[in-house]
Design a protein around this motif. Structure first.
Motif, PDB file in Angstrom:
ATOM      1  N   GLY A  12     -26.860 -92.267  -2.210  1.00  0.00           N
ATOM      2  CA  GLY A  12     -27.668 -92.261  -1.005  1.00  0.00           C
ATOM      3  C   GLY A  12     -28.464 -90.988  -0.881  1.00  0.00           C
ATOM      4  O   GLY A  12     -28.932 -90.422  -1.851  1.00  0.00           O
ATOM      5  N   ILE A  13     -28.645 -90.480   0.337  1.00  0.00           N
ATOM      6  CA  ILE A  13     -29.361 -89.243   0.517  1.00  0.00           C
ATOM      7  C   ILE A  13     -28.548 -88.117  -0.108  1.00  0.00           C
ATOM      8  O   ILE A  13     -27.365 -87.975   0.121  1.00  0.00           O
ATOM      9  CB  ILE A  13     -29.595 -88.969   2.017  1.00  0.00           C
ATOM     10  N   ASP A  14     -29.171 -87.324  -0.926  1.00  0.00           N
ATOM     11  CA  ASP A  14     -28.470 -86.268  -1.632  1.00  0.00           C
ATOM     12  C   ASP A  14     -28.671 -84.943  -0.907  1.00  0.00           C
ATOM     13  O   ASP A  14     -29.776 -84.585  -0.559  1.00  0.00           O
ATOM     14  CB  ASP A  14     -29.012 -86.165  -3.063  1.00  0.00           C
ATOM     15  N   ALA A  15     -27.587 -84.227  -0.669  1.00  0.00           N
ATOM     16  CA  ALA A  15     -27.650 -82.968   0.060  1.00  0.00           C
ATOM     17  C   ALA A  15     -27.691 -81.772  -0.876  1.00  0.00           C
ATOM     18  O   ALA A  15     -27.579 -80.631  -0.420  1.00  0.00           O
ATOM     19  CB  ALA A  15     -26.451 -82.852   1.000  1.00  0.00           C
ATOM     20  N   GLY A  16     -27.853 -81.998  -2.153  1.00  0.00           N
ATOM     21  CA  GLY A  16     -27.805 -80.900  -3.107  1.00  0.00           C
ATOM     22  C   GLY A  16     -29.055 -80.070  -3.172  1.00  0.00           C
ATOM     23  O   GLY A  16     -29.059 -79.010  -3.787  1.00  0.00           O
TER      24      GLY A  16
END
Length: 353
Positions: A12-16
């Motif tokens: 999903g949305i990647d926070a990296g």
């Protein structure tokens, strides 16, 4: 143009990534507001790759991985350069837009390209495709590789993209050096190849082409409904090289099993419409006149090189910086591919069983 990898494993949305920093960077290049929407693309073991939606536009972003990497590895700058150079040729490539070499923005250098809609298959059996289209897709894969090798490097500004001549000698030395530099355990089969390959190298015939370096099913995008390649992806290993190095690498699936990076052995691939290895090679050679014969050496060299790549994956897994979540599982494939290379050398065969 660009790339849209329709593969299982997209998260999903990647926070990296620092979306604020990316928004500031994108805002200097095109209109947009707010934060870009990011989605990590699964399936890769190399440069982390993301879908980016920003201001109504859709892009793909590729960056170097975090942490220590081997010298010359993950060369996204070279990838960007070759994509730019091949625009307008008969080689289907994504259109590269912007390169950023300042690592302070997202932690490592990166580039952005536009996004294409199409099909990408990590499974070499091309699941969900009818047998006639499977055959056509494999033959178009061979034809696409021949198109790449037909491009004269100097005609597209890549005359200095690598050192012409003595390709196999230089590559064996390079990959042997990378293996030697690995902090991981020694692999007996790889040690044998390090000795065997330079002793059994064919005489240099002077052939020079733009070599992709990782030309395989998983690095191609096909048209959404038609059995033809619309984009060649992942150019980080590209250089000026010998065309038979690419061809040898491309036939690895006929010499490996499904648990060895999704090879064909033991899968009933003939019944599914996939052509024999020799038919694939013949299709390539029909569109690449003057190319020499594909020898066991070329296939063994390709398997050796792939094995060293997996040595690097295992090293990054141990260091905690691998791009793929299953890097630790894939690391042991270094030994498996080295063993397959020895099988090719010891029992060369025209086609896989």
């Amino acid at each position: 143009m660009g790339c849209d990898r329709v593969v299982s494993g997209a998260t999903g949305i990647d926070a990296g990534l620092d979306t604020g920093a990316l928004a500031d960077w994108l805002g200097k290049r095109l209109p947009g507001a707010g934060l870009p929407a990011l989605q990590r693309i699964g399936g890769g073991q190399s440069n982390p790759t993301f879908f980016v939606d920003w201001g109504g536009a859709r892009f793909v972003l590729r960056k170097k991985p975090e942490g220590p990497i081997l010298p010359g590895a993950h060369a996204i700058e070279r990838e960007f350069r070759v994509l730019r150079a091949l625009e307008g040729t008969e080689v289907p490539v994504p259109r590269a837009l912007w390169l950023e070499e300042d690592a302070s923005i997202l932690g490592t250098p990166f580039y952005v390209m536009e996004r294409l809609e199409g099909r990408v298959f990590e499974d070499t059996n091309l699941p969900g495709v009818n047998p006639a289209d499977r055959r056509a897709m494999y033959l178009d894969m061979a034809h696409t590789l021949a198109r790449l090798h037909a491009v004269r490097p100097e005609a597209v500004g890549l005359g200095d993209y690598g050192k012409p001549g003595n390709y196999f000698a230089r590559q064996i030395a390079r990959w042997s050096g990378q293996y030697a530099a690995s902090p991981g355990p020694r692999i007996a089969a790889l040690d044998r190849l390090v000795t065997w390959l330079p002793e059994n190298m064919p005489e240099d015939d002077g052939a020079v082409a733009i070599a992709h370096g990782d030309f395989r099913v998983g690095n191609l995008m096909w048209h959404p409904t038609e059995p033809r390649v619309i984009a060649v992806l992942d150019w980080e290993l590209s250089t000026l090289g010998h065309p038979l190095a690419d061809l040898g690498f491309c036939v690895i699936p006929w010499h490996s099993g499904p648990d060895e990076y999704r090879g064909l052995l033991g899968t009933g691939w003939r019944a599914g419409g996939i052509p024999e290895r020799d038919a694939f090679v013949a299709e390539y050679q029909a569109h690449a006149p003057g190319t020499g014969p594909l020898l066991p050496f070329h296939i063994a060299f390709a398997l050796f090189r792939f094995a060293v790549i997996f040595v690097g994956i295992a090293d990054r897994a141990r260091a905690g910086s691998a791009a793929g979540e299953d890097a630790a599982r894939l690391g042991p494939l270094a030994e498996r591919f080295a063993i397959r290379a020895l099988e090719v050398i010891e029992r060369p065969a025209g086609s896989a069983a």
